[in-house]
Design a protein around this motif. Structure first.
Motif, PDB file in Angstrom:
ATOM      1  N   HIS A 195      37.895  12.287 128.072  1.00  0.00           N
ATOM      2  CA  HIS A 195      37.445  13.245 127.611  1.00  0.00           C
ATOM      3  C   HIS A 195      38.224  14.272 127.970  1.00  0.00           C
ATOM      4  CE1 HIS A 195      32.993  11.919 128.297  1.00  0.00           C
ATOM      5  NE2 HIS A 195      34.080  11.200 129.757  1.00  0.00           N
ATOM      6  N   TYR A 196      38.965  15.193 127.331  1.00  0.00           N
ATOM      7  CA  TYR A 196      40.114  15.922 126.880  1.00  0.00           C
ATOM      8  C   TYR A 196      39.817  17.409 127.407  1.00  0.00           C
ATOM      9  CZ  TYR A 196      44.024  18.030 125.390  1.00  0.00           C
ATOM     10  OH  TYR A 196      45.370  19.188 125.015  1.00  0.00           O
ATOM     11  N   GLY A 197      40.522  17.751 128.162  1.00  0.00           N
ATOM     12  CA  GLY A 197      40.833  18.926 129.192  1.00  0.00           C
ATOM     13  C   GLY A 197      39.484  19.099 129.137  1.00  0.00           C
ATOM     14  N   GLU A 226      50.077  17.904 116.710  1.00  0.00           N
ATOM     15  CA  GLU A 226      51.306  18.443 116.491  1.00  0.00           C
ATOM     16  C   GLU A 226      50.870  20.168 116.067  1.00  0.00           C
ATOM     17  OE1 GLU A 226      52.705  16.554 112.751  1.00  0.00           O
ATOM     18  OE2 GLU A 226      54.362  15.179 114.118  1.00  0.00           O
ATOM     19  N   ARG A 227      49.563  20.383 115.871  1.00  0.00           N
ATOM     20  CA  ARG A 227      49.432  21.547 116.629  1.00  0.00           C
ATOM     21  C   ARG A 227      49.006  22.715 117.878  1.00  0.00           C
ATOM     22  NH1 ARG A 227      44.428  22.654 113.031  1.00  0.00           N
ATOM     23  NH2 ARG A 227      45.171  24.691 113.560  1.00  0.00           N
ATOM     24  N   LEU A 228      48.895  21.823 118.423  1.00  0.00           N
ATOM     25  CA  LEU A 228      48.365  21.310 120.055  1.00  0.00           C
ATOM     26  C   LEU A 228      49.365  22.819 121.236  1.00  0.00           C
ATOM     27  CD1 LEU A 228      44.793  20.648 121.726  1.00  0.00           C
ATOM     28  CD2 LEU A 228      47.265  20.482 123.128  1.00  0.00           C
ATOM     29  N   VAL A 229      48.994  23.137 121.778  1.00  0.00           N
ATOM     30  CA  VAL A 229      50.054  24.301 123.049  1.00  0.00           C
ATOM     31  C   VAL A 229      49.259  24.445 123.950  1.00  0.00           C
ATOM     32  CG1 VAL A 229      50.615  25.918 121.734  1.00  0.00           C
ATOM     33  CG2 VAL A 229      51.899  25.612 123.079  1.00  0.00           C
ATOM     34  N   LEU A 278      54.594  27.468 127.951  1.00  0.00           N
ATOM     35  CA  LEU A 278      53.726  26.232 126.688  1.00  0.00           C
ATOM     36  C   LEU A 278      54.143  24.865 126.767  1.00  0.00           C
ATOM     37  CD1 LEU A 278      53.178  29.461 124.463  1.00  0.00           C
ATOM     38  CD2 LEU A 278      52.700  29.408 126.097  1.00  0.00           C
ATOM     39  N   VAL A 279      54.000  24.364 127.070  1.00  0.00           N
ATOM     40  CA  VAL A 279      54.255  22.924 127.187  1.00  0.00           C
ATOM     41  C   VAL A 279      52.864  22.147 125.619  1.00  0.00           C
ATOM     42  CG1 VAL A 279      53.890  22.731 129.022  1.00  0.00           C
ATOM     43  CG2 VAL A 279      51.932  22.040 128.737  1.00  0.00           C
ATOM     44  N   PHE A 280      53.280  20.992 125.453  1.00  0.00           N
ATOM     45  CA  PHE A 280      52.600  20.476 124.363  1.00  0.00           C
ATOM     46  C   PHE A 280      52.220  18.861 125.339  1.00  0.00           C
ATOM     47  CE2 PHE A 280      57.129  19.765 122.602  1.00  0.00           C
ATOM     48  CZ  PHE A 280      56.984  18.161 121.906  1.00  0.00           C
ATOM     49  N   HIS A 281      51.078  18.287 124.525  1.00  0.00           N
ATOM     50  CA  HIS A 281      51.191  16.241 124.418  1.00  0.00           C
ATOM     51  C   HIS A 281      50.120  16.449 123.741  1.00  0.00           C
ATOM     52  CE1 HIS A 281      47.810  17.649 127.415  1.00  0.00           C
ATOM     53  NE2 HIS A 281      46.991  18.141 126.315  1.00  0.00           N
ATOM     54  N   TYR A 282      49.839  14.929 123.310  1.00  0.00           N
ATOM     55  CA  TYR A 282      50.737  13.813 123.525  1.00  0.00           C
ATOM     56  C   TYR A 282      50.997  13.432 122.063  1.00  0.00           C
ATOM     57  CZ  TYR A 282      47.645  13.871 127.782  1.00  0.00           C
ATOM     58  OH  TYR A 282      46.077  14.012 128.492  1.00  0.00           O
ATOM     59  N   ILE A 283      52.377  12.898 122.351  1.00  0.00           N
ATOM     60  CA  ILE A 283      52.576  11.921 120.685  1.00  0.00           C
ATOM     61  C   ILE A 283      51.822  10.441 120.829  1.00  0.00           C
ATOM     62  CG2 ILE A 283      54.877  10.845 120.305  1.00  0.00           C
ATOM     63  CD1 ILE A 283      55.855  13.067 121.187  1.00  0.00           C
ATOM     64  N   PRO A 284      50.774  10.706 119.435  1.00  0.00           N
ATOM     65  CA  PRO A 284      50.168   9.721 119.525  1.00  0.00           C
ATOM     66  C   PRO A 284      50.090   8.717 119.907  1.00  0.00           C
ATOM     67  CG  PRO A 284      50.381  10.956 117.677  1.00  0.00           C
ATOM     68  CD  PRO A 284      50.895  11.419 118.627  1.00  0.00           C
ATOM     69  N   LEU A 285      49.557   7.631 120.721  1.00  0.00           N
ATOM     70  CA  LEU A 285      50.016   6.331 121.599  1.00  0.00           C
ATOM     71  C   LEU A 285      50.516   5.105 120.252  1.00  0.00           C
ATOM     72  CD1 LEU A 285      47.726   6.018 124.144  1.00  0.00           C
ATOM     73  CD2 LEU A 285      50.014   6.580 124.045  1.00  0.00           C
ATOM     74  N   HIS A 286      49.286   4.918 119.352  1.00  0.00           N
ATOM     75  CA  HIS A 286      49.974   3.867 118.479  1.00  0.00           C
ATOM     76  C   HIS A 286      51.022   4.424 117.325  1.00  0.00           C
ATOM     77  CE1 HIS A 286      48.426   7.271 115.303  1.00  0.00           C
ATOM     78  NE2 HIS A 286      48.947   7.067 113.921  1.00  0.00           N
TER      79      HIS A 286
END
Ligand SMILES: *Cc1c(COP(=O)(O)O)cnc(C)c1O
Length: 377
Positions: free
Chosen positions: A127-129, A347-350, A316-324
């Protein structure tokens, strides 16, 4: 610098840690461990909660209880933290990553359905966020195919879907109390067991493969090694810290939601002008303001925004590098279906700074830095 996270302190932590020391019991399963698990059992209406050393170990324990064999498949989102994937790898299971719903960044139920094979045993959702996955659809799918459901609700403590707490839908729910989460004990977590058939074995696997939990309750007169296992008991010093936070859970939740709502209201017009996108709240999802993100146009704009904010003193931070597409994901898993959204949307999310006790000045400053960035574009 306005940090993106500061760990929560509510006031009674030290007093409770001192009490734990005075109890002459600082290992696991003492007064405060019981208080924390009971608090959650009552508040979230769970038949059993076991405290663990981390959200990761709660996931490990949940997957151990599924008794997976080599070749069994586990379906999970690609957009999640690595712990969602390392847990099933301990059982030699194969990872099957699926795409997300770009509106919520949560796993797309239709992609789960398409990924099911006769080897599929478990579905892990995240459940993201603290904004709920589509639990109506997901429950239908796992019931129809007789699959075990694990909720990675590391970010979902105190959030719910249609009035039911996140972490209480699946056979198992996993919470994290890491210092970056809404409620903290430094490092820690909890396993929520919603299917009572797992109760006894869960206690054993958590206690080094022994029946010590039964012994402690006086149900057996000696304890012995009976099964596989590991050590997942957190120290009383940590659970004492957490209990102080749980007692103030509503206050923490409200405080974080104030910041979240402030961000939303102050940035809404940028969304209306299609300069950024804001989080989406599906009907029925009662969130917990775990994090606040915006989506920029693309990766390049995101990098520029992060750089600009850093120069103005806002982290400001970002995540995640897609696991696949991560090195271990390529080695141990496969993507089922197309990566239509996971990579481009991640790649757009911060993320904006968000923590308990954040001052309105700091929230205002964060907003004004973002607004300034977009005014000049
Ligand atoms: C934080 C987090 C975890 C891991 O929790 P720890 O307590 O740090 O081990 C797992 N999954 C998700 C989605 C998380 O955000």
């Amino acid at each position: 610098m306005i940090n993106f996270n500061i760990p929560p302190v509510t006031g009674n932590e030290l007093q409770y840690i001192q009490k734990a020391i005075g109890n002459r019991k600082i290992c696991g399963d003492g007064e405060f461990t019981k208080k924390c698990s009971q608090w959650m059992e009552e508040r979230f209406k769970v038949q059993k909660v076991l405290m663990t050393t981390s959200g990761t170990s709660a996931l490990d324990l949940a997957v151990m209880l599924c008794d997976l064999k080599e070749g069994d498949e586990v379906i999970l989102p690609s957009f999640t933290f690595s712990s969602t994937a390392t847990a099933p790898l301990l059982s030699q299971a194969s990872l099957v990553f699926v795409d997300l719903d770009p509106k919520t960044m949560n796993i797309d139920p239709e992609r789960i359905r398409e990924a099911i094979t006769d080897k599929t045993k478990v579905v892990i959702i995240m459940h993201y966020g603290g904004i709920s996955c589509d639990m109506d659809k997901i429950m239908d799918i796992v019931k129809e195919h007789n699959l075990i459901l694990i909720e990675d609700a590391a970010q979902g403590v105190m959030a719910s879907f249609k009035g039911k707490a996140l972490g209480t839908f699946g056979d198992f729910g996993c919470y994290s109390f890491h210092e970056t989460k809404n409620y903290s004990m430094g490092e820690g977590g909890a396993l929520l067991i919603n299917n009572p058939q797992y109760n006894e074995r869960a206690e054993i696997l958590r206690e080094k493969g022994t029946d010590r939990s039964k012994f402690n309750r006086g149900q057996v007169d000696k304890y012995t090694w009976v099964d596989r296992g590991d050590s997942f008991l957190p120290s009383e010093l940590n659970t004492a810290y957490l209990f102080a936070q749980l007692e103030q859970a509503d206050q923490i939740n409200e405080d974080r939601k104030n910041t979240w709502n402030f961000y939303y209201s102050q940035l809404e017009d940028l969304q209306a002008k299609r300069q950024i996108e804001l989080p989406y709240l599906p009907e029925g999802a009662q969130h917990n303001a775990h994090l606040f993100y915006i989506k920029t146009k693309d990766l390049e704009e995101r990098s520029q925004l992060i750089q600009f904010a850093r120069e103005q003193g806002v982290q400001l931070v970002f995540h995640y590098i897609p696991l696949h597409s991560a090195p271990a994901g390529l080695k141990y898993g496969r993507m089922s279906g197309e990566d239509q959204f996971t990579t481009v949307e991640s790649e757009r999310l911060v993320r904006l700074p968000m923590y308990y006790g954040m001052t309105s000045e700091d929230a205002k400053k964060t907003v004004s830095v973002i607004r300034e960035f977009y005014e000049n574009r």
